[in-house]
Each structure stands twice: as C-alpha cells, then as structure tokens.
Design a protein around this motif. Structure first.
Motif, PDB file in Angstrom:
ATOM      1  N   THR A  93      46.284  16.666  53.904  1.00 52.29           N
ATOM      2  CA  THR A  93      46.082  15.645  54.950  1.00 52.29           C
ATOM      3  C   THR A  93      45.349  16.213  56.159  1.00 52.29           C
ATOM      4  O   THR A  93      45.399  15.635  57.245  1.00 52.29           O
ATOM      5  CB  THR A  93      47.437  15.073  55.392  1.00 52.29           C
ATOM      6  N   HIS A  94      44.662  17.333  55.991  1.00 49.98           N
ATOM      7  CA  HIS A  94      43.994  17.997  57.113  1.00 49.98           C
ATOM      8  C   HIS A  94      42.511  18.213  56.831  1.00 49.98           C
ATOM      9  O   HIS A  94      42.085  18.263  55.669  1.00 49.98           O
ATOM     10  CB  HIS A  94      44.639  19.369  57.375  1.00 49.98           C
ATOM     11  N   PRO A  95      41.706  18.396  57.880  1.00 47.91           N
ATOM     12  CA  PRO A  95      40.332  18.868  57.679  1.00 47.91           C
ATOM     13  C   PRO A  95      40.362  20.210  56.953  1.00 47.91           C
ATOM     14  O   PRO A  95      41.213  21.054  57.253  1.00 47.91           O
ATOM     15  CB  PRO A  95      39.788  19.028  59.100  1.00 47.91           C
ATOM     16  N   TYR A  96      39.447  20.397  56.030  1.00 51.69           N
ATOM     17  CA  TYR A  96      39.523  21.554  55.129  1.00 51.69           C
ATOM     18  C   TYR A  96      38.141  22.196  55.037  1.00 51.69           C
ATOM     19  O   TYR A  96      37.188  21.569  54.588  1.00 51.69           O
ATOM     20  CB  TYR A  96      39.969  21.069  53.754  1.00 51.69           C
ATOM     21  N   VAL A  97      38.025  23.445  55.465  1.00 48.98           N
ATOM     22  CA  VAL A  97      36.753  24.177  55.425  1.00 48.98           C
ATOM     23  C   VAL A  97      36.772  25.127  54.236  1.00 48.98           C
ATOM     24  O   VAL A  97      37.724  25.902  54.060  1.00 48.98           O
ATOM     25  CB  VAL A  97      36.521  24.974  56.718  1.00 48.98           C
ATOM     26  N   ILE A  98      35.705  25.077  53.425  1.00 45.62           N
ATOM     27  CA  ILE A  98      35.492  26.051  52.349  1.00 45.62           C
ATOM     28  C   ILE A  98      34.130  26.685  52.608  1.00 45.62           C
ATOM     29  O   ILE A  98      33.105  26.010  52.546  1.00 45.62           O
ATOM     30  CB  ILE A  98      35.511  25.400  50.962  1.00 45.62           C
ATOM     31  N   ARG A  99      34.112  27.970  52.922  1.00 45.49           N
ATOM     32  CA  ARG A  99      32.839  28.644  53.222  1.00 45.49           C
ATOM     33  C   ARG A  99      32.482  29.589  52.080  1.00 45.49           C
ATOM     34  O   ARG A  99      33.348  30.257  51.506  1.00 45.49           O
ATOM     35  CB  ARG A  99      32.920  29.385  54.566  1.00 45.49           C
TER      36      ARG A  99
END
Length: 641
Positions: free
Chosen positions: A477-483
């Motif tokens: 339920t959160h913003p999710y960063v995949i770099r």
C-alpha cells in the motif's frame, strides 16, 4: 583508422574560418561535415542520427551569427556534434564520449562556444532567455541569443513555461524549432499533430509564402526600418489570425516552416531574422539521420547505434560463444507483461523512453495499458498517481537521472497521499559514456528522505522479477521504488518463478568472520568477485545483500553489528545520504560501535567513460572493494559512532 576531414572542413578551426568562405562553398562544407560525423561515429561510436539532421543548421548558425559573442544554446545535446567540430574540436572529435575525452554533450568548461551545459531535454529556451535578459540589462543590445530545440523537447512543461515568459520579456531571443517528429522514439501527443498541421495546411503554407516573399524584397544585411517591421508584423498577423497560431498567441513572432536542409534558405533567413528585435520563433523541418539512408528509415535504431560499417550498414555486435544475460531493462519489459497478463490493474507509463526502458514490448502487446506520455516526467508521475487513486497498479518507468525532474510530484502527489505507484528507475548509478547529466547518482539519497516510500534494488534478474511481483501485490500500500542499472545482469537463465519478497528483508550471501560487506543492488556482484579474491588471500569476508535501503532489514543489521567490528557498505549511488549513511544511522540509533567504510559515488561530479572505468575511478569495482577491505583489516578501529 586514420580519419581525415574534407578539404574545406580541414581548414575550419573556428567559426571565424567558416565565415571566410563564400555562401556557394557552404554546400560542400555541409557534405564534408556530414561525412566526417559518419566516419568518426561508425568507428568510435556515439549518438548519430540527431546530429546528421542538423548539419545545415549547424553550419548556417555559425556562418551567420558572431559566435561565441552571439550565444547559441543546443537543447539536449545529441544534435551538437557538428557544432563541436566547427568550433575547434574537429581533431579531438574521435575522443568523443571516451574516458578523459570530449563530452558527448555541450559543456561549458570544454569550450566557450558551449554556452550552456545540457544533457536533459527542454532547457534551451529558459537558458537562452536568461542570457538575453542579462545582456539587455548590461546594455549589450547587439548580442544575439539562439535556442535550438527539437519538437520532442517542446512537449515538456518547462519549454512551455519559457515560451510563455519569452513572449512578454524585453529580450532579443530567437527560438529555432527543429521539427523532425522524433526525439529518440517517435514523438507523441497533440503538439506533434499541431506541427504536422502547420507543415501541411494550405493556410500555413500561404503564411510561409507571404512572409518569405516579403523578406525576399528586403535588402540583405541592412536593418529593418520601423515601417518594414510593422509591415511584416501586419502580414504575419493578417494570415495567422485566420488559423490561430499557438506561438503567435504567446506573442512570439512566428516564421516558417522552412526546409532545414536548404543551406541557402537557412542562411538567408537567419541573416534577415538577425535584424528583427525581440522574441521570435523559426520553425524548420528536418529529417533525423539526413544523408545516411538507413538512419533516415529507422531513426530509433540509429539514434545511437554503436559501431557499424558505414558502407553496408552492419551494426557490429559483440561476438559471444555462450548465452548472455539480458539487459535489466529487457527483464523489466518482459516481466511487466507477464504480471499484467495475470493482473488486469497493471498499467505501464514512461516519459518518452519506450525503447530505452523496454516498455515498448508492452505498448506493442497491450496498447491500451502502456503509454508514452512524451518528455514530461512530472506529468508521468502525477498521471500515475491519478490512476493509482482509482485502484490501478502503475509501473512508472523513468531513468534515474530524469526522475530528478519529478521530485516534487513524487513527494506531493504520491508519497504524501501514500499511493502505491511503482517507480522503476532505470539507468540507476553510473551510466557510462553519457556522463554526469545521465548518471543516476542521487535517487537513493533524495528518495530515502521521503516518508512512506519503499526503496529497493535487485542484485540480479531474479530479484528484479520478484521485486516487481511483490510491488504489485494488493498487500503493498506504499510508493515502491525499484532501481536497477544500465546494461546486462548476470543470469542467462533469468525467467524464474515469481516469489514474494517482504519489504525490508535482505539476505546473507556468504558467511565470514573478518569483515561484513553490505551491498545494495547490482554492485553486490562486484562484492562477490572481490570476495573470491579475498578468500584466495586467506581472508574470510561475509557478504550481505540488503535489497532494501528503506525500510532496512533491522534484524539482519543487528546480526551484523553484534558479530563484526569492521563493516563496508557498497552502493552504486552517492555516498552522501545514501546506503552507507542509512547503515551508520542504524548503528547510531542502537548504540553499536564499529568501523564503517562507505564505498560508492563520491561527493564530486563524475565525468564520462566506460562504466568499468568509472567504477574503478570511484573505487567500488571488484578490485577497489578488495583493496578497501584489505586496508580496513590492516587498520585499528579509529572511528566509533
């Protein structure tokens, strides 16, 4: 291979030399310049099609204007190779984009002719307007200021903001709109359609003919009288008002469209426009890749093709004798389709990078669920946020460096509202030959400061797939960063079954007792190589793959600091505020005492070169990690927190 310039080009060491030639010789200069670019790029690599498309414009600009006193700003910089060659860098051009060589983009400390450093899109109008306003303030009323912007770059909000200001600013600025329907991929959106209408409609062709018929009667080289300028303006507005010209409505005098490959027309037009004061826009129509047939037909492939045979057009590929790992971007591109086939809420968004990000695969297979929104990162992020409010699982894929433009939207429109937008940040870390404007150095540091955000990085293709799978699950339920970085991963057999990874969980790669090395992302593979070297020396390093920098795997870090007095962190990002900082903050919070060495991108601007050259320079290639480990094990604990 010894590459030599043509007979005229070899004599041009500055624009002053170019201006000594007759107008009749400019056709030959253009042919020689185009051939020199083809010769050098085919052997040494670099961007290609964009500069071929503005050969005539490059020659005309430096022939007509008194550069560098007259200030020329190139948007992005892919198109500035001809400019560089004409401004004293011809013989150094083969070093373009090479380590310690010429930058692939205009760069202020490289040449006085590079008036503004660029690499990203849509900055030229603002920069040139700023220069023009400063010149006006200083009383330099004879100084010209020219911004060259592509139609793709014109889609960005910043370009529209600058146009809006330019129309009412008391400044002498000429905006040249290089219209070729391309950035890297074909342009999209209503502006593209509008420019197409301008170039094809009878009304605008009448405007063009009226204007240039009038200009043709004016004495070349003499200033317009007020009466002439008034007559010209009346002619323009009389025709334009019937068709509502966007640029005229912003109070910019509009001229064109004209053929951007007609060197005679270009020089005559620019000479006349020099004498018209105030803000104005010249619309030229060009072909990206002009003069090289294959580049004209397939402009995306030939944007930056690598090395190739200029005669046959064969693009040279590295010869390999066994299956190779895919590029991370392709793993993303194919994986999002797999996920979307199982989850009808998944949408893909990219700001003008469908090929670079490999979202093109989804756009081809699921055109109603994957969208290129043009060069406008801010819009891409808030568009994604809007979709997320309606229950969509949006994968917004943006280059790490370009994502910096959307920081405000990431904070206000995504994080504050805690919307589960999934940001796939491609080209994270040091990207190589594109240099400092494209390095993805800062995303860890600035995103780590924002509440609600999950920040992850895969060590390999399997982890990338699993992180993407985990991010789109309903329980997230959160913003999710995949770099993830530019280039290849490490797993030729990469289509592994999906497994959920709980946010904030890392993994131990190998046991050890002498030192703990904590890695984040693909650079964990550098640590694996370094460990092999250290083990051969009789040392026993432990290796932990963090996978998440926010939230951290606190249970794993408690294990690390209870058992090790020497810890090394490795990241492909800025050390300042990055992964190492997060680990030291944890250590301080729980009152652990250990010696910590942070490896990553130092607090300086890292220039261009091959990635492995830059990793070595920054000290976190495998050899650098091994060296830092040996040095630490020889030291006494001198730093405690």
């Amino acid at each position: 291979m010894n590459i030599t310039a043509g007979s005229l080009l070899s004599q041009i060491n500055s624009p002053a030399d170019l201006r000594k030639l007759s107008k009749d010789q400019l056709h030959q200069v253009c042919e020689e310049l185009r051939q020199y670019i083809i010769d050098v790029v085919s052997v040494h690599g670099g961007h290609f099609a964009a500069s071929l498309g503005v050969v005539e414009l490059s020659v005309a600009l430096h022939y007509v204007f008194n550069t560098p006193y007259d200030q020329l700003v190139w948007d992005v910089g892919h198109q500035a190779y001809g400019h560089k060659i004409l401004t004293g860098r011809r013989d150094a051009f083969p070093t373009n984009r090479k380590y310690k060589g010429l930058s692939g983009f205009p760069k202020r400390d490289e040449s006085e002719y590079d008036t503004f450093g660029v690499g990203h899109s849509s900055t030229s109008i603002s920069a040139a307007l700023g220069m023009a306003m400063a010149s006006h303030y200083k009383g330099e009323l004879d100084r010209q200021h020219i911004a060259v912007i592509g139609d793709g770059a014109m889609t960005a909000g910043m370009a529209f903001e600058a146009l809006n200001h330019a129309g009412v600013a008391n400044a002498n600025v000429l905006i040249i709109l290089n219209d070729n329907c391309m950035s890297i991929d074909p342009n999209v959106g209503a502006l593209k359609e509008y420019l197409t209408d301008i170039t094809t409609s009878p009304t605008y062709n009448k405007l063009r003919d009226d204007v240039w018929h009038l200009l043709g009667k004016l004495p070349v080289g003499k200033r317009f009288t007020r009466e002439m300028a008034s007559k010209l303006e009346a002619s323009l507005k009389g025709v334009v008002s019937k068709s509502s010209n966007l640029f005229e409505s912003l109070q910019l005098r509009y001229f064109g469209p004209i053929d951007g490959h007609n060197i005679t027309k270009l020089t005559d037009t620019l000479q006349d426009l020099k004498d018209i004061p105030g803000p104005k826009l010249l619309h030229i129509v060009t072909t990206k890749g002009k003069g090289y047939a294959l580049a004209e037909k397939d402009q995306t492939t030939w944007h930056a093709p690598g090395l190739f045979d200029k005669i046959t057009g064969e693009i040279f590929k590295k010869q390999v004798d066994r299956p190779q790992p895919p590029k991370y971007q392709d793993v993303f591109g194919h994986t999002i389709i797999e996920l979307a086939e199982k989850n009808d809420k998944i949408i893909g968004i990219t700001p003008a990078m469908p090929s670079g990000s490999s979202l093109k695969f989804m756009m081809e297979k699921m055109p109603d669920r994957a969208f290129d929104v043009g060069i406008c990162e801010q819009h891409a992020v808030t568009l994604s946020a809007g979709m997320a409010t309606q229950g969509m699982r949006v994968f917004c894929t943006i280059y790490s460096s370009f994502f910096q433009r959307a920081f405000d939207q990431a904070v206000h429109d995504v994080a504050i509202q805690n919307l589960p937008v999934i940001f796939c940040l491609d080209r994270a870390g040091l990207v190589g030959e594109d240099g400092p404007t494209h390095h993805g150095a800062y995303d860890i540091a600035y995103m780590r400061s924002i509440p609600n955000v999950i920040i992850s990085a895969p060590m390999n293709e399997e982890e990338l797939r699993n992180l993407m799978y985990s991010a789109q699950l309903e329980e997230n339920t959160h913003p999710y960063v995949i770099r993830y970085p530019r280039g290849q991963g490490v797993m030729p057999e990469w289509r592994t079954p999906f497994k959920a990874i709980k946010a904030g969980t890392g993994r131990k790669v190998r046991d050890g007792k002498d030192v703990a090395i904590l890695s984040f992302g693909h650079v964990g593979n550098f640590v694996t190589e370094a460990c092999k070297e250290l083990i051969s020396d009789g040392l026993q390093p432990a290796h932990y793959d963090l996978r998440f920098v926010k939230p951290l795997d606190e249970a794993m870090l408690h294990e690390v600091f209870r058992n090790f007095s020497k810890v090394i962190t490795v990241e492909d990002g800025a050390i300042t505020g990055g992964v190492g900082s997060a680990v030291v903050e944890f250590m301080s919070k729980y009152n652990y005492h250990a010696q910590v060495k942070m490896l990553g991108i130092p607090d300086k601007i890292v220039e261009h070169g091959k990635p492995e050259e830059l990793y070595r320079e920054c000290g976190y290639d495998p050899a650098g990690i091994a060296r830092a480990t040996r040095e630490m094990l020889r030291e006494k604990i001198t730093v405690t927190v």
